[in-house]
Motif scaffolding. Structure first.
Motif, mmCIF file in Angstrom:
data_model
loop_
_atom_site.group_PDB
_atom_site.id
_atom_site.type_symbol
_atom_site.label_atom_id
_atom_site.label_comp_id
_atom_site.label_asym_id
_atom_site.label_seq_id
_atom_site.Cartn_x
_atom_site.Cartn_y
_atom_site.Cartn_z
ATOM 1 N N ALA A 13 0.027 5.362 2.861
ATOM 2 C CA ALA A 13 0.271 4.068 2.725
ATOM 3 C C ALA A 13 0.744 3.393 4.246
ATOM 4 O O ALA A 13 1.358 4.310 4.871
ATOM 5 N N ARG A 14 0.393 2.306 4.654
ATOM 6 C CA ARG A 14 0.527 1.753 5.728
ATOM 7 C C ARG A 14 1.860 0.723 5.668
ATOM 8 O O ARG A 14 1.755 0.101 4.752
ATOM 9 N N PRO A 15 2.885 0.662 6.595
ATOM 10 C CA PRO A 15 3.920 -0.504 6.595
ATOM 11 C C PRO A 15 3.300 -1.772 6.402
ATOM 12 O O PRO A 15 2.280 -1.787 7.322
ATOM 13 N N VAL A 16 3.834 -2.687 6.003
ATOM 14 C CA VAL A 16 3.204 -4.180 6.094
ATOM 15 C C VAL A 16 3.925 -4.626 7.603
ATOM 16 O O VAL A 16 4.995 -4.628 7.786
ATOM 17 N N SER A 17 2.966 -5.387 7.923
ATOM 18 C CA SER A 17 3.189 -5.865 9.070
ATOM 19 C C SER A 17 3.514 -7.497 9.032
ATOM 20 O O SER A 17 2.804 -8.204 8.314
ATOM 21 N N PHE A 18 4.820 -7.965 9.406
ATOM 22 C CA PHE A 18 4.936 -9.337 9.040
ATOM 23 C C PHE A 18 4.901 -10.154 10.389
ATOM 24 O O PHE A 18 5.159 -11.627 10.597
ATOM 25 N N GLU A 19 4.022 -9.778 11.222
ATOM 26 C CA GLU A 19 3.955 -10.470 12.612
ATOM 27 C C GLU A 19 2.614 -11.336 12.559
ATOM 28 O O GLU A 19 1.517 -10.858 11.808
#
Length: 84
Positions: A78-84
């Motif tokens: 799993a990859r962390p979610v990016s909010f940028e």
């Protein structure tokens, strides 16, 4: 790790804990940790994958239809979610 202090523990409870720990071959601290963990862990918790598999069985999906789900599942980490 967090620490917990229990004040005003009745003597008979303390003795019972000590006896129970000895019966299980644990220290009192270990026994209390085990008791607390079992008290707060969910009983009969259904995991999402199990729930979905049960739904598939109820819908009478074929082996080929189940295979589609297996192929579609991302095997990568799993990859962390990016909010940028």
């Amino acid at each position: 790790m967090a620490m917990l202090t229990v004040r005003n523990l009745p003597d008979e409870v303390h003795r019972a804990l000590r006896v129970r720990a000895a019966q299980h071959g644990h220290s009192m601290e270990s026994e209390v940790r085990e008791i607390l963990e079992s008290a707060v862990s969910p009983q009969g918790r259904v995991k999402l994958g199990t729930l979905l598999a049960d739904m598939g069985r109820q819908a009478r999906l074929s082996d080929e239809e189940f295979a589609v789900f297996e192929q579609a599942r991302d095997k990568a980490a799993a990859r962390p979610v990016s909010f940028e």
